[in-house]
Design a protein around this motif. Structure first.
Motif, short mmCIF file in Angstrom:
data_model
loop_
_atom_site.label_atom_id
_atom_site.label_comp_id
_atom_site.label_asym_id
_atom_site.label_seq_id
_atom_site.Cartn_x
_atom_site.Cartn_y
_atom_site.Cartn_z
N LYS A 25 0.80 -1.23 0.00
CA LYS A 25 0.00 0.00 0.00
C LYS A 25 0.84 1.28 0.00
CE LYS A 25 -4.32 -1.40 2.22
NZ LYS A 25 -5.31 -1.05 3.27
N ARG A 81 10.47 -1.32 -1.78
CA ARG A 81 9.23 -1.77 -2.38
C ARG A 81 9.36 -3.27 -2.66
NH1 ARG A 81 9.81 0.97 -8.41
NH2 ARG A 81 11.53 -0.35 -9.15
N CYS A 170 -6.08 4.29 -5.86
CA CYS A 170 -4.76 3.71 -6.11
C CYS A 170 -4.78 2.25 -5.67
CB CYS A 170 -3.68 4.47 -5.36
SG CYS A 170 -3.55 6.21 -5.86
N HIS A 172 -2.50 -0.75 -5.13
CA HIS A 172 -1.08 -1.01 -4.99
C HIS A 172 -0.72 -2.47 -5.30
CE1 HIS A 172 -0.57 2.98 -3.10
NE2 HIS A 172 -1.79 2.73 -2.65
N HIS A 173 -1.73 -3.26 -5.55
CA HIS A 173 -1.53 -4.64 -5.97
C HIS A 173 -2.70 -5.02 -6.86
CE1 HIS A 173 -0.41 -8.83 -5.95
NE2 HIS A 173 -1.58 -9.20 -5.48
N ASP A 213 4.06 0.84 -10.95
CA ASP A 213 4.06 0.30 -9.59
C ASP A 213 2.66 0.25 -8.98
OD1 ASP A 213 6.80 -0.10 -9.50
OD2 ASP A 213 7.20 1.95 -8.82
N VAL A 214 1.74 1.00 -9.55
CA VAL A 214 0.40 1.11 -8.98
C VAL A 214 -0.61 1.35 -10.10
CG1 VAL A 214 0.68 3.59 -8.59
CG2 VAL A 214 -0.97 2.33 -7.22
#
Length: 233
Positions: A25, A81, A170, A172-173, A213-214
């Motif tokens: 996150k 990260r 957003c 994040h995964h 990345d997101v």
């Protein structure tokens, strides 16, 4: 190969799993930032980060300071990260099987069959969220936050941030990012579902499936005309 779930079974593994989930996150973050977020000592967090780094589950990156902020002298603190390997334990199971199934579906039913399946999947995730009052920015933002919570509960590690005259979801995964590389209908269905509930056109800005990345989706609340503005027009 160890996964986050393997860590959870080992001594102190639960803490490392918490750190890895937080990195989904909030990355990229420093050890000090992670310690504050988790309520741990910075030294304790660094010890876990060193282990995760040695096992190839996280990586150190350089993070630029925010615009207008001058970088301090001296060596900057390392930010961290997850690596692709670190992300694998959070939802990439069955990717090959899913891809094969979608390829078979496309052969039998064409592109529309894939789009229909993608829509049904995302509607199942967002089934409990009604449409917002598109004339009320507060209603739209409340709905967007409910959408993000639903995504978060389904493995997307989603957050909401303010951005200019709107808000951004957003993710994040993405549990289906490897499949979405070949089947962009999955991402399109998500954006369509968000737009239907917000009652607004949304703007996809970034995607994990495309190497970011997101996943970022912008909802421009500044486009909403209030009743007073409509009466004055």
């Amino acid at each position: 190969m160890k996964t986050p779930h393997d860590h959870a079974k080992a001594p102190e593994g639960e803490t490392r799993h918490r750190i890895m989930r937080a990195l989904l996150k909030h990355a990229p973050v420093t050890a000090a930032e992670m310690a504050e977020h988790l309520g741990m000592s910075a030294a304790g967090v660094r010890r876990h980060l060193d282990i995760l780094h040695e096992e190839g589950l996280i990586e150190a990156v350089r993070r630029n300071p925010p615009r207008g902020v001058t970088r301090r002298r001296g060596r900057p603190a390392r930010s961290f990260r997850l690596t692709d390997r670190g992300r694998e334990g959070f939802g990439h199971d069955y990717d090959t099987l899913t891809t094969l199934a979608l390829e078979a579906l496309r052969e039998v039913g064409g592109e529309e069959a894939v789009r229909d399946l993608a829509r049904r999947r995302i509607e199942e995730i967002l089934a409990e969220i009604p449409a917002a009052d598109e004339d009320d920015p507060e209603s739209v933002e409340e709905t967007v936050r409910a959408v993000a919570r639903a995504f978060d509960e389904n493995g997307y590690a989603a957050t909401v941030t303010a951005a200019g005259g709107g808000v951004q979801i957003c993710q994040h995964h993405c549990p289906v990012s490897h499949v979405a590389e070949k089947f962009p209908e999955l991402c399109a269905a998500e954006h369509e579902a968000i737009a239907r509930r917000a009652g607004l056109h949304v703007q996809p800005l970034a995607s994990i499936a495309h190497g970011n990345d997101v996943c970022t989706t912008n909802i421009p609340l500044s486009t909403i005309n209030t009743p007073e503005e409509r009466r004055g027009s």
